[in-house]
Design a protein around this motif. Sequence first.
Motif, PDB file in Angstrom:
ATOM      1  N   ALA A 259       0.892  -1.203   0.094  1.00  0.00           N
ATOM      2  CA  ALA A 259      -0.067  -0.030  -0.098  1.00  0.00           C
ATOM      3  C   ALA A 259       0.723   1.263  -0.245  1.00  0.00           C
ATOM      4  O   ALA A 259       2.023   1.194   0.609  1.00  0.00           O
ATOM      5  N   LYS A 260       0.377   2.390  -0.813  1.00  0.00           N
ATOM      6  CA  LYS A 260       1.419   3.411  -1.005  1.00  0.00           C
ATOM      7  C   LYS A 260       1.406   4.086   0.405  1.00  0.00           C
ATOM      8  O   LYS A 260       0.565   4.083   1.348  1.00  0.00           O
ATOM      9  N   PRO A 263      -0.479   9.276  -0.962  1.00  0.00           N
ATOM     10  CA  PRO A 263      -0.802   9.302  -2.361  1.00  0.00           C
ATOM     11  C   PRO A 263       0.138   9.666  -3.492  1.00  0.00           C
ATOM     12  O   PRO A 263       0.172   9.273  -4.544  1.00  0.00           O
ATOM     13  N   ARG A 293     -10.573   7.976  -4.434  1.00  0.00           N
ATOM     14  CA  ARG A 293     -10.612   7.045  -3.265  1.00  0.00           C
ATOM     15  C   ARG A 293     -11.819   6.142  -3.637  1.00  0.00           C
ATOM     16  O   ARG A 293     -12.763   6.606  -3.959  1.00  0.00           O
ATOM     17  N   THR A 298     -10.027   3.841   0.862  1.00  0.00           N
ATOM     18  CA  THR A 298      -8.695   3.470   0.499  1.00  0.00           C
ATOM     19  C   THR A 298      -8.429   4.137  -0.993  1.00  0.00           C
ATOM     20  O   THR A 298      -9.680   4.434  -1.787  1.00  0.00           O
ATOM     21  N   LEU A 299      -7.358   4.502  -1.228  1.00  0.00           N
ATOM     22  CA  LEU A 299      -6.814   4.995  -2.648  1.00  0.00           C
ATOM     23  C   LEU A 299      -7.160   3.876  -3.634  1.00  0.00           C
ATOM     24  O   LEU A 299      -6.874   2.944  -3.422  1.00  0.00           O
ATOM     25  N   ASN A 302      -3.536   2.318  -5.261  1.00  0.00           N
ATOM     26  CA  ASN A 302      -2.995   2.220  -4.032  1.00  0.00           C
ATOM     27  C   ASN A 302      -1.974   1.518  -3.819  1.00  0.00           C
ATOM     28  O   ASN A 302      -0.972   1.736  -2.930  1.00  0.00           O
TER      29      ASN A 302
END
Length: 404
Positions: A259-260, A263, A293, A298-299, A302
């Motif tokens: 996960a990033k 962003p 999102r 969550t993005l 992501n």
Amino acid sequence: MKNKAFEMLNMLHQEHIVRHMKTLTESEQRAMAAHLGTLDYSVLSEGDIEEKRGTFAPLSAVTLSDIAQNRERYTQIGLQAIRDGKIGAVLLAGGQGSRLGFDHPKGMFRIGIDRELYIFECLINNLLDVVKQADAWIPLFIMTSTENNEETVSFFEQHSYFGYSPDNVFFFVQEQLPTVDTNGKLMLADKGVIKTAPNGNGGWYASMAKTGMLRIVQNAQIEWLNVFAVDNVLQRIADPCFIGAVIESGKVSGAKVVAKADPEERVGVLCLEDGRPSIVEYYEMTDEMIHRREADGTLSYNYGVILNYLFRVDKLNQTLSVKLPLHRAFKKIPYMAANGEFVKPEEPNAYKFETLALDMVKLQDDCLAYEVDRSKEFAPVKNKTGVDSVDTARELLRLNGVAL
Ligand code: UTP
């Protein structure tokens, strides 16, 4: 043969090489003409063509919590596949590691401080964990380059393969492509020799085919290959849980993703492009994509890739005839100047051409994005200092209980 070479060089606007050849003896000229006949000149026309991208859409992942709930089942499926001999691992170790600035193969870098512990050794230790868990050897294919093959092989021999079974280690050498200076001119490596560089990590399967490795894959009836980079010292290789999740999903490939951190993080993100799995680079993303999102917060884009993929061999075979795009990279490339002087530049001075493993993802029908915890599985050694460096990797190794 010599005149043919002159003709070809003139046609390609490489008159400076003709001038160099004319300073050589008759037999040296013949040798150089033969050498010129082995090179791939597509870089002179294709290397700087920008790839046209399709329409991007988000791709969801099996998340850490999904995996936690299914860990036992996935792991058993993966272990069974390993015991059945269906899994092979491919270590990509043909890179030049120019950012690290270490004059040997990157895997030979000593990451241990108070004890001898090398990058190659960390990777082998990680793989040995799985060998012990499965009680079965996993064939390990190691891609090297013409520049680092000899040193890599002798390093493994000197260190008794760090406890791995030599019968299950297979070295193969990737191909080279010519490099060019900023004016698009071929460079010299030495008298009568054109400067070339490894052709990127995207050619690994084609190189396995050319070097006869696929016969080993076929004879052993290996069905999946887990391909991974040399520089991530926390890399889990042939991870049974990952393998099990991909097999159970019915998809033809899988990618470990993280996960990033935020962003704006500069990572390539696994997504869909025109409905197929693909990787969008951070600089290709619009602001809307960066900040978009999903309903749960969550993005949407992501999940960054960490160069750890699982590919199904039958599907890889279908990609062998596909020509991957060539990417141009501006690098510090040592060369021999026209006056015969050897130059070792301090700053990037020329282009090398690479195909990328991530472009192989696009050739797959689908891909399971499998989330891993970056603090446990992602410690790349790219730079000398700062981000993704020897220092950050050491810190992460310590956090994971590895004595240095
Ligand atoms: P990198 O993109 O970090 O390239 O490679 P690099 O050449 O090692 O390092 P820099 O950019 O010059 O600092 C990612 C992975 O792909 C392998 C590397 O060995 C590493 O495991 N690789 C890269 C190859 O096997 N062959 C190549 O031609 C390039």
